[in-house]
Motif scaffolding. Sequence first.
Motif, PDB file in Angstrom:
ATOM      1  N   ARG A 243      37.191  46.370  29.682  1.00  0.00           N
ATOM      2  CA  ARG A 243      38.291  45.613  29.918  1.00  0.00           C
ATOM      3  C   ARG A 243      38.778  45.085  28.456  1.00  0.00           C
ATOM      4  N   GLU A 293      44.366  53.009  37.853  1.00  0.00           N
ATOM      5  CA  GLU A 293      44.298  51.650  37.660  1.00  0.00           C
ATOM      6  C   GLU A 293      45.209  51.306  36.632  1.00  0.00           C
ATOM      7  N   ASP A 295      46.068  47.962  34.572  1.00  0.00           N
ATOM      8  CA  ASP A 295      45.645  46.512  34.329  1.00  0.00           C
ATOM      9  C   ASP A 295      46.318  45.761  33.361  1.00  0.00           C
ATOM     10  N   ASN A 297      45.523  42.638  32.203  1.00  0.00           N
ATOM     11  CA  ASN A 297      44.846  41.527  31.938  1.00  0.00           C
ATOM     12  C   ASN A 297      45.199  40.981  30.448  1.00  0.00           C
ATOM     13  N   HIS A 344      48.332  39.420  34.576  1.00  0.00           N
ATOM     14  CA  HIS A 344      46.768  39.288  34.278  1.00  0.00           C
ATOM     15  C   HIS A 344      46.162  39.783  35.816  1.00  0.00           C
ATOM     16  N   ARG A 346      44.643  43.364  37.736  1.00  0.00           N
ATOM     17  CA  ARG A 346      44.251  44.919  37.816  1.00  0.00           C
ATOM     18  C   ARG A 346      44.971  45.422  39.037  1.00  0.00           C
ATOM     19  N   SER A 374      46.910  46.296  29.417  1.00  0.00           N
ATOM     20  CA  SER A 374      45.716  46.298  28.801  1.00  0.00           C
ATOM     21  C   SER A 374      45.042  47.503  28.805  1.00  0.00           C
ATOM     22  N   ARG A 375      45.080  48.079  30.184  1.00  0.00           N
ATOM     23  CA  ARG A 375      44.163  49.290  30.421  1.00  0.00           C
ATOM     24  C   ARG A 375      44.759  50.236  31.256  1.00  0.00           C
ATOM     25  N   ARG A 377      43.673  53.532  33.648  1.00  0.00           N
ATOM     26  CA  ARG A 377      42.555  54.558  34.143  1.00  0.00           C
ATOM     27  C   ARG A 377      43.134  55.389  34.967  1.00  0.00           C
TER      28      ARG A 377
END
Length: 400
Positions: A243, A293, A295, A297, A344, A346, A374-375, A377
């Motif tokens: 993360r 996913e 994210d 975050n 913030h 997922r 941020s991510r 997947r």
Amino acid sequence: MAERRAAAKTATEPDFLQFNDLACEAVGGKVIFATDEWFAPAANLLKRESPQFIASAFTEFGKWMDGWETRRKRIPGHDWCIIQLGVPGQIYGIDVDTSFFTGNHSPYVSIQAGCLDNTPNFTLEGDRTGMAASESQLAAVAKLGSEAWPELLCVSQLKPGYSDCCHNYCKVNFNHRVTHLRLNMHPDGGIARLRVYGVGQRDWSSVSPQQDVDLVALTNGGVCLGYSDAHFGHPRNMIGLGRAVNMADGWETARRLDRPKHLQVDKRGILQVPGWEWAVFRLGHPGVIGSIEVDTNHFKGNFPDSCKIEVCLLTPEEEAQCIEARWNSGKWQVLLPPQKLWPHHRHLYGAAELTRHSTATHVRLIIAPDGGVSRLRLWGRAAPASAAPANQKTPAMSKL
């Protein structure tokens, strides 16, 4: 929907900068040997953060520098170090950054590449400032035979670390998998950072057809091929390990200037805006995406309002055409329809939300109107070679 024109790229900025930094400490890169680290340790070369300069900072060994700096050599030879890549792969370009080394930079540098079947059982630990390689360390590294590794970069002159010339960009033409680098300074001096831009290579023959893998992860060969805006953070950060550490470890765009003066939403609560931002990735292997996913975050006051994801199946020739056309391709198909995002958080999407279950080679993440992720997947299963388009089948990895 309207699209904002991206800022023009400077003439000195090469295309390979959007690839992944395979040597960064954030992805597991590390220095396992250095001949000398008197003023500053070689581990600094691989820091994620940009170099800094503190005029008043000194150590008992001399001026503190945010990079690798050796003593002024008074014996035969030159200084060098061995770097273990965090992600083995093919290298397309290198940035030898001499930031702030203005009277003490290394005048010349060369780089050699190795592909080792077994990871060396030695490394460097702790603060190495003021230290040099011991006889036992020299004996251990000699077994690698690194002086005979092929050259990625022949002996090349470096520019000093002033802001207008500190980035020494070097395009690489080396069609082999690389696990380790030997960085040679000729004869001594300082280098602030070494960025090694490339694409990770995984042995997909060892992956079961029934195994779910993150098809876009940089460790699996995913790579960013284009984007609309990266004002605060590059899209390649989204396919990094784990993360995100903070907002800087994600993709964040500038605020769009075409936002309506008064915002309105639809029945699902999604903002109705004319503009959007996008980032395109090539998957590490053609595959069928089964879950996603997204994210946000760390993005608490600057997350996107919504996102959607599109996919397509391209040959290398079609990919080149799409890059030339800035990805305005009619081949895009919606995989994930627009989804409301939250700060913030997922966001997980499965079969119920996905609209397609066919093989893809490329994905486009679209966020509206702007903000940070941020991510990303993309979990799925690698497609058999017969399902990949011609010339898109994953080639056998070439070893040295």
